[in-house]
Design a protein around this motif. Structure first.
Motif, PDB file in Angstrom:
ATOM      1  N   ILE A  37       0.893  -1.245   0.066  1.00  0.00           N
ATOM      2  CA  ILE A  37       0.028   0.133   0.014  1.00  0.00           C
ATOM      3  C   ILE A  37       1.050   1.348  -0.258  1.00  0.00           C
ATOM      4  O   ILE A  37       0.626   2.099  -0.597  1.00  0.00           O
ATOM      5  N   THR A  38       2.012   1.293   0.683  1.00  0.00           N
ATOM      6  CA  THR A  38       2.816   2.484   0.782  1.00  0.00           C
ATOM      7  C   THR A  38       3.455   2.586  -0.618  1.00  0.00           C
ATOM      8  O   THR A  38       3.508   3.841  -1.124  1.00  0.00           O
ATOM      9  N   PHE A  39       3.911   1.580  -1.236  1.00  0.00           N
ATOM     10  CA  PHE A  39       4.662   1.861  -2.617  1.00  0.00           C
ATOM     11  C   PHE A  39       3.319   2.335  -3.486  1.00  0.00           C
ATOM     12  O   PHE A  39       3.553   3.095  -4.361  1.00  0.00           O
ATOM     13  N   GLN A  40       2.096   1.662  -3.468  1.00  0.00           N
ATOM     14  CA  GLN A  40       1.071   2.324  -4.222  1.00  0.00           C
ATOM     15  C   GLN A  40       0.851   3.613  -3.926  1.00  0.00           C
ATOM     16  O   GLN A  40       0.459   4.510  -5.109  1.00  0.00           O
ATOM     17  N   THR A  41       0.451   4.094  -2.739  1.00  0.00           N
ATOM     18  CA  THR A  41       0.473   5.299  -2.477  1.00  0.00           C
ATOM     19  C   THR A  41       1.406   6.509  -2.905  1.00  0.00           C
ATOM     20  O   THR A  41       1.197   7.426  -3.419  1.00  0.00           O
ATOM     21  N   LEU A  42       2.584   6.052  -2.954  1.00  0.00           N
ATOM     22  CA  LEU A  42       3.882   6.731  -3.428  1.00  0.00           C
ATOM     23  C   LEU A  42       3.669   6.922  -5.090  1.00  0.00           C
ATOM     24  O   LEU A  42       3.951   8.040  -5.592  1.00  0.00           O
ATOM     25  N   GLN A  43       3.193   5.791  -5.584  1.00  0.00           N
ATOM     26  CA  GLN A  43       2.830   6.166  -7.065  1.00  0.00           C
ATOM     27  C   GLN A  43       2.086   7.025  -7.284  1.00  0.00           C
ATOM     28  O   GLN A  43       2.224   7.779  -8.030  1.00  0.00           O
ATOM     29  N   THR A  44       0.954   6.877  -6.551  1.00  0.00           N
ATOM     30  CA  THR A  44      -0.078   7.844  -6.706  1.00  0.00           C
ATOM     31  C   THR A  44       0.020   9.223  -6.743  1.00  0.00           C
ATOM     32  O   THR A  44      -0.122  10.269  -7.368  1.00  0.00           O
ATOM     33  N   LEU A  45       0.996   9.576  -5.392  1.00  0.00           N
ATOM     34  CA  LEU A  45       1.231  10.909  -4.943  1.00  0.00           C
ATOM     35  C   LEU A  45       2.250  11.461  -6.139  1.00  0.00           C
ATOM     36  O   LEU A  45       2.078  12.619  -6.486  1.00  0.00           O
ATOM     37  N   PHE A  46       3.189  10.844  -6.476  1.00  0.00           N
ATOM     38  CA  PHE A  46       4.146  11.350  -7.660  1.00  0.00           C
ATOM     39  C   PHE A  46       3.609  11.583  -9.122  1.00  0.00           C
ATOM     40  O   PHE A  46       3.935  12.416  -9.753  1.00  0.00           O
ATOM     41  N   VAL A  47       2.653  10.709  -9.350  1.00  0.00           N
ATOM     42  CA  VAL A  47       2.050  10.630 -10.552  1.00  0.00           C
ATOM     43  C   VAL A  47       1.195  12.033 -10.868  1.00  0.00           C
ATOM     44  O   VAL A  47       1.141  12.887 -11.670  1.00  0.00           O
ATOM     45  N   ALA A  48       0.592  12.259  -9.458  1.00  0.00           N
ATOM     46  CA  ALA A  48      -0.549  13.412  -9.335  1.00  0.00           C
ATOM     47  C   ALA A  48       0.481  14.786  -9.345  1.00  0.00           C
ATOM     48  O   ALA A  48      -0.054  15.535  -9.868  1.00  0.00           O
ATOM     49  N   LEU A  49       1.678  14.607  -8.864  1.00  0.00           N
ATOM     50  CA  LEU A  49       2.720  15.714  -8.851  1.00  0.00           C
ATOM     51  C   LEU A  49       3.083  15.966 -10.312  1.00  0.00           C
ATOM     52  O   LEU A  49       3.190  17.219 -10.571  1.00  0.00           O
ATOM     53  N   ALA A  50       3.219  14.922 -11.042  1.00  0.00           N
ATOM     54  CA  ALA A  50       3.652  15.214 -12.365  1.00  0.00           C
ATOM     55  C   ALA A  50       2.485  15.888 -13.084  1.00  0.00           C
ATOM     56  O   ALA A  50       2.606  16.843 -13.955  1.00  0.00           O
ATOM     57  N   TRP A  51       1.153  15.631 -12.876  1.00  0.00           N
ATOM     58  CA  TRP A  51      -0.109  16.235 -13.386  1.00  0.00           C
ATOM     59  C   TRP A  51      -0.160  17.646 -13.276  1.00  0.00           C
ATOM     60  O   TRP A  51      -0.367  18.542 -13.815  1.00  0.00           O
ATOM     61  N   ARG A  52       0.191  17.736 -11.800  1.00  0.00           N
ATOM     62  CA  ARG A  52       0.081  19.245 -11.395  1.00  0.00           C
ATOM     63  C   ARG A  52       1.189  20.150 -12.024  1.00  0.00           C
ATOM     64  O   ARG A  52       0.651  21.051 -12.508  1.00  0.00           O
ATOM     65  N   ASN A  53       2.231  19.727 -12.217  1.00  0.00           N
ATOM     66  CA  ASN A  53       3.248  20.337 -12.890  1.00  0.00           C
ATOM     67  C   ASN A  53       3.081  20.575 -14.241  1.00  0.00           C
ATOM     68  O   ASN A  53       3.128  21.844 -14.937  1.00  0.00           O
ATOM     69  N   ILE A  54       2.552  19.594 -14.948  1.00  0.00           N
ATOM     70  CA  ILE A  54       2.075  19.713 -16.535  1.00  0.00           C
ATOM     71  C   ILE A  54       1.038  20.717 -16.707  1.00  0.00           C
ATOM     72  O   ILE A  54       0.889  21.689 -17.405  1.00  0.00           O
ATOM     73  N   LEU A  55      -0.123  20.607 -15.844  1.00  0.00           N
ATOM     74  CA  LEU A  55      -1.205  21.532 -15.956  1.00  0.00           C
ATOM     75  C   LEU A  55      -0.901  22.953 -15.419  1.00  0.00           C
ATOM     76  O   LEU A  55      -1.345  24.016 -15.942  1.00  0.00           O
ATOM     77  N   ARG A  56       0.136  23.055 -14.398  1.00  0.00           N
ATOM     78  CA  ARG A  56       0.412  24.522 -14.184  1.00  0.00           C
ATOM     79  C   ARG A  56       1.142  24.973 -15.132  1.00  0.00           C
ATOM     80  O   ARG A  56       1.040  26.482 -15.475  1.00  0.00           O
ATOM     81  N   GLY A  57       2.081  24.284 -15.925  1.00  0.00           N
ATOM     82  CA  GLY A  57       2.605  25.039 -16.983  1.00  0.00           C
ATOM     83  C   GLY A  57       1.810  25.406 -18.461  1.00  0.00           C
ATOM     84  O   GLY A  57       1.894  26.283 -18.901  1.00  0.00           O
ATOM     85  N   ALA A  58       0.708  24.390 -18.164  1.00  0.00           N
ATOM     86  CA  ALA A  58      -0.454  24.890 -19.378  1.00  0.00           C
ATOM     87  C   ALA A  58      -1.110  25.894 -19.273  1.00  0.00           C
ATOM     88  O   ALA A  58      -1.553  26.808 -19.863  1.00  0.00           O
ATOM     89  N   TYR A  59      -1.536  26.204 -17.750  1.00  0.00           N
ATOM     90  CA  TYR A  59      -2.363  27.244 -17.480  1.00  0.00           C
ATOM     91  C   TYR A  59      -1.930  28.143 -16.226  1.00  0.00           C
ATOM     92  O   TYR A  59      -2.472  27.930 -15.129  1.00  0.00           O
ATOM     93  N   PRO A  60      -0.931  28.836 -16.537  1.00  0.00           N
ATOM     94  CA  PRO A  60      -0.089  29.277 -15.401  1.00  0.00           C
ATOM     95  C   PRO A  60      -0.951  30.489 -14.608  1.00  0.00           C
ATOM     96  O   PRO A  60      -0.574  30.739 -13.624  1.00  0.00           O
ATOM     97  N   LYS A  61      -1.942  30.872 -15.206  1.00  0.00           N
ATOM     98  CA  LYS A  61      -2.868  32.081 -14.661  1.00  0.00           C
ATOM     99  C   LYS A  61      -3.931  31.393 -13.886  1.00  0.00           C
ATOM    100  O   LYS A  61      -4.759  32.115 -13.059  1.00  0.00           O
TER     101      LYS A  61
END
Length: 233
Positions: free
Chosen positions: A10-34
């Motif tokens: 479960i810990t490994f699965q949680t880490l996977q979810t946390l880091f993929v979500a972080l990548a999504w946040r970074n991509i979307l923040r770059g796409a819609y900076p405002k």
């Protein structure tokens, strides 16, 4: 399954979810900076989409996740979010290709076995290739005009690609950590069920899960994934 093993998985699965979500946040923040894209709601939508995929057919959770992105991010468009999805999947597509090639090349005489048809039926091979190329050309021509109309919006979803260093650090490196956590999930539960844990076996399970999820009709690709994993092992 023992409790410590379950907690580790479960810990490994949680880490996977946390880091993929972080990548999504970074991509979307770059796409819609405002639009002031923050991590917590993106994590909620991504984790929720994964949860829905486990109980709904045909990756409906992913569609729900994109819908939540669309309603919560000011200025976002469907085409832009599809572009962001492509960016988010680049690393995993490359890793999938490398895994498939490694597994393919690790099989003795794989080239001889799989390419005998080409040597034995050269005319049929040419016909298949030419016919496939013609069909692709027709489809591309039909879709091109629609594609032109949505291209500008789609490009905004991939804005982070215009900054290679930022993309490498905030997306590729983050997704690499999530991929390592995914390997940990597979290795942990393989060990729990007394399946020999090796690099080859872990990659086989990852490849089976990837292939079965692309044609998933049942929730969580449960039937196809189980059958294919049993076959490859």
């Amino acid at each position: 399954v023992s409790l410590p093993i379950l907690i580790l998985g479960i810990t490994f699965q949680t880490l996977q979810t946390l880091f993929v979500a972080l990548a999504w946040r970074n991509i979307l923040r770059g796409a819609y900076p405002k639009s002031n894209v923050t991590y917590r709601p993106i994590l909620s939508y991504y984790a929720g989409g994964n949860g829905l995929n486990a109980i709904l057919p045909a990756s409906a959770g992913t569609v729900a996740m994109l819908g939540l992105f669309r309603t919560s991010i000011a200025g976002s468009t469907v085409a832009g979010l599809i572009g962001a999805t492509v960016v988010e999947n680049i690393f995993f597509a490359v890793m999938g290709f490398l895994v498939y090639m490694w597994l393919f090349l690790s099989v003795t005489d794989s080239f001889n076995h799989n390419f005998n048809f080409i040597a034995e039926h050269p005319v049929a091979t040419v016909i298949i290739l030419v016919g496939g190329a013609v069909l692709i050309a027709i489809v591309v021509r039909i879709l091109w005009h629609r594609f032109q109309r949505t291209w500008e919006n789609a490009k905004e979803g991939g804005a982070i690609l215009r900054q290679p260093r930022k993309y490498a650090i905030e997306v590729v490196a983050v997704e690499a950590v999530s991929y390592a956590a995914r390997m940990g999930v597979n290795a942990t539960f393989m060990y729990a069920y007394h399946i020999p844990v090796s690099v080859t076996n872990v990659f086989l399970i990852v490849a089976a899960a990837s292939i079965s999820s692309t044609v998933a009709l049942a929730p969580g690709a449960v039937g196809a994934q189980t059958a294919l994993a049993q076959l490859v092992l």
